[in-house]
Design a protein around this motif. Structure first.
Motif, short mmCIF file in Angstrom:
data_model
loop_
_atom_site.label_atom_id
_atom_site.label_comp_id
_atom_site.label_asym_id
_atom_site.label_seq_id
_atom_site.Cartn_x
_atom_site.Cartn_y
_atom_site.Cartn_z
N UNK A 59 0.74 -1.16 -0.09
CA UNK A 59 -0.01 0.02 0.15
C UNK A 59 0.73 1.05 -0.01
N UNK A 60 2.08 1.13 -0.60
CA UNK A 60 2.66 2.42 -0.91
C UNK A 60 3.89 2.53 0.18
N UNK A 61 4.15 1.68 1.07
CA UNK A 61 4.98 1.74 2.17
C UNK A 61 6.13 0.88 1.81
N UNK A 62 6.36 0.36 0.67
CA UNK A 62 7.50 -0.42 0.18
C UNK A 62 8.24 0.29 -0.74
N UNK A 63 9.68 -0.15 -0.88
CA UNK A 63 10.77 0.57 -1.74
C UNK A 63 11.17 -0.62 -2.76
N UNK A 64 11.24 -0.77 -3.82
CA UNK A 64 11.75 -1.63 -4.70
C UNK A 64 13.28 -1.35 -4.99
N UNK A 65 14.07 -2.46 -4.86
CA UNK A 65 15.45 -2.06 -4.86
C UNK A 65 16.06 -3.03 -6.08
N UNK A 66 16.73 -2.55 -6.99
CA UNK A 66 17.45 -2.99 -7.83
C UNK A 66 19.03 -3.57 -7.47
N UNK A 67 19.69 -2.72 -7.85
CA UNK A 67 21.12 -2.77 -7.41
C UNK A 67 21.38 -2.17 -6.16
N UNK A 68 20.57 -1.44 -5.67
CA UNK A 68 20.89 -0.72 -4.33
C UNK A 68 21.83 0.41 -4.36
N UNK A 69 22.49 0.87 -5.72
CA UNK A 69 23.42 1.87 -5.59
C UNK A 69 22.79 3.19 -5.20
N UNK A 70 21.61 3.61 -5.52
CA UNK A 70 21.23 4.59 -5.00
C UNK A 70 20.21 4.62 -3.82
N UNK A 71 19.20 3.57 -3.76
CA UNK A 71 18.37 3.23 -2.33
C UNK A 71 19.36 3.23 -1.25
N UNK A 72 20.56 2.35 -1.36
CA UNK A 72 21.35 1.90 -0.36
C UNK A 72 21.78 3.24 0.77
N UNK A 73 22.35 4.28 -0.04
CA UNK A 73 22.73 5.49 0.70
C UNK A 73 21.52 6.08 1.04
N UNK A 74 20.32 6.17 0.36
CA UNK A 74 19.32 6.80 0.88
C UNK A 74 18.83 6.36 2.14
N UNK A 75 18.87 4.93 2.19
CA UNK A 75 18.16 4.30 3.35
C UNK A 75 19.09 4.51 4.67
N UNK A 76 20.47 4.62 4.31
CA UNK A 76 21.43 4.81 5.34
C UNK A 76 21.50 6.26 5.82
N UNK A 77 21.01 7.13 4.98
CA UNK A 77 20.84 8.71 5.30
C UNK A 77 19.49 9.07 5.88
N UNK A 78 18.75 7.93 5.80
CA UNK A 78 17.31 8.09 6.41
C UNK A 78 16.21 9.14 5.43
N UNK A 79 16.95 9.29 4.37
CA UNK A 79 15.98 10.18 3.44
C UNK A 79 14.91 9.48 2.99
N UNK A 80 14.75 8.21 3.12
CA UNK A 80 13.54 7.39 2.94
C UNK A 80 13.47 6.42 3.94
N UNK A 81 12.17 5.86 4.37
CA UNK A 81 12.06 5.14 5.55
C UNK A 81 11.06 4.10 5.10
N UNK A 82 11.17 3.23 4.28
CA UNK A 82 10.02 2.50 3.82
C UNK A 82 9.82 1.20 5.00
N UNK A 83 8.44 0.83 4.92
CA UNK A 83 8.40 -0.42 6.02
C UNK A 83 9.15 -1.85 5.40
N UNK A 84 9.13 -1.70 3.94
CA UNK A 84 9.60 -3.01 3.48
C UNK A 84 10.39 -2.35 2.20
N UNK A 85 11.38 -3.44 1.92
CA UNK A 85 12.26 -3.31 0.78
C UNK A 85 12.15 -4.61 -0.05
N UNK A 86 11.82 -4.46 -1.36
CA UNK A 86 11.45 -5.60 -2.09
C UNK A 86 12.46 -5.87 -3.05
N UNK A 87 13.50 -6.70 -2.91
CA UNK A 87 14.65 -6.82 -3.89
C UNK A 87 14.24 -7.58 -4.96
#
Length: 279
Positions: free
Chosen positions: A25-53
């Protein structure tokens, strides 16, 4: 800083991934290689409840030809294109662009679909795909749809992807034997994001003539009048003509940025108009 807590899912099929995405319901993020999403997660610029790899999904790892277009699965990595793993992608614009993306460690993990969905204005794939007149295939539980690159990226880090949708593939038209292309970018140092970039594709077989600016404030911008002038004259336009076209398309940029963009266009077109085709 470390990422906030999230549930990690690695589905085995595309349908399973789409089901997870819809249920989130919009609370997940899709991850491909994680080269952009990974840093965003670590910096808490995005806080999804679920990451779908989705990086290992076979449905997204294939490259094939249908009609006069090549379908590139979203989870194909930059390095695979650079290394010529897929015969259909060897020797052309895409392989050349892939070899210049960031650093090899990034190319080993980063994916075509992840880069497109992230929609960084300075990214290489959004620019190259726009210049080629490519389309993105978007999947959801309701089915699939295809969107031209010209309408896919709506602004910086903003695309037409809706809730429950993921980018499944990139459809790239095959170029004819007489096609020529160029790609040039200015970076502060090798591997960093572009300060100014330009891609150009001229294909008589498809009646295609496109010159496109990248590294702007939003989506890449086409320079149709300049492309038509090049197609008509077969020569690189003079600098005032290039600067006028750039100024009209990048009015929000300052004078220094516009000079860099004009130089990128000039050098890109210089590649296009070499004595022998570059393909």
């Amino acid at each position: 800083m470390k990422a906030a807590n999230f549930d990690y899912q690695r589905p085995l099929t595309l349908q399973a991934a789409l089901r997870l995405l819809a249920d989130a319901g919009g609370s997940a993020k899709v991850m491909g290689g994680g080269q952009s999403l990974g840093p965003m997660l670590n910096l808490r610029l995005t806080r999804p409840k679920q990451v779908i790899d989705v990086s290992a999904l076979e449905d997204l790892r294939q490259v094939g030809q249908q009609g006069d277009a090549i379908r590139i699965g979203a989870a194909v990595t930059h390095a695979e294109i650079e290394d010529g793993v897929h015969a259909l992608l060897r020797g052309g614009l895409l392989q050349s662009v892939a070899s210049g993306i960031a650093y090899r460690a990034i190319r080993n993990r980063g994916t075509v679909g992840g880069s497109l969905a992230h929609a960084d204005p300075a990214a290489d794939w959004v620019l190259a795909a726009t210049a080629l007149g490519a389309e993105v295939e978007i999947a959801s539980q309701a089915g699939t749809r295809r969107v031209p690159m010209d309408g896919f990226m709506q602004g910086a880090y903003t695309t037409v992807l809706g809730e429950g949708e993921l980018l499944a593939a990139l459809w790239v038209p095959r170029l004819g034997p007489a096609a020529r292309w160029g790609y040039f970018k200015f970076c502060r140092k090798t591997g960093e994001f572009a300060e100014a970039s330009c891609a150009a594709v001229f294909d008589p077989a498809r009646k295609l003539a496109r010159v496109v600016l990248g590294a702007l404030d939003g989506a890449p911008q086409a320079l149709p009048a300049l492309a038509a002038q090049v197609a008509r004259s077969g020569a690189v336009p003079d600098r005032p003509s290039i600067e006028a076209a750039v100024s009209a398309a990048a009015a929000s940029k300052d004078a220094v940025d516009r000079k860099l963009l004009a130089a990128a266009v000039e050098r890109c077109l210089g590649q296009v108009l070499t004595p022998e085709p570059v393909q």
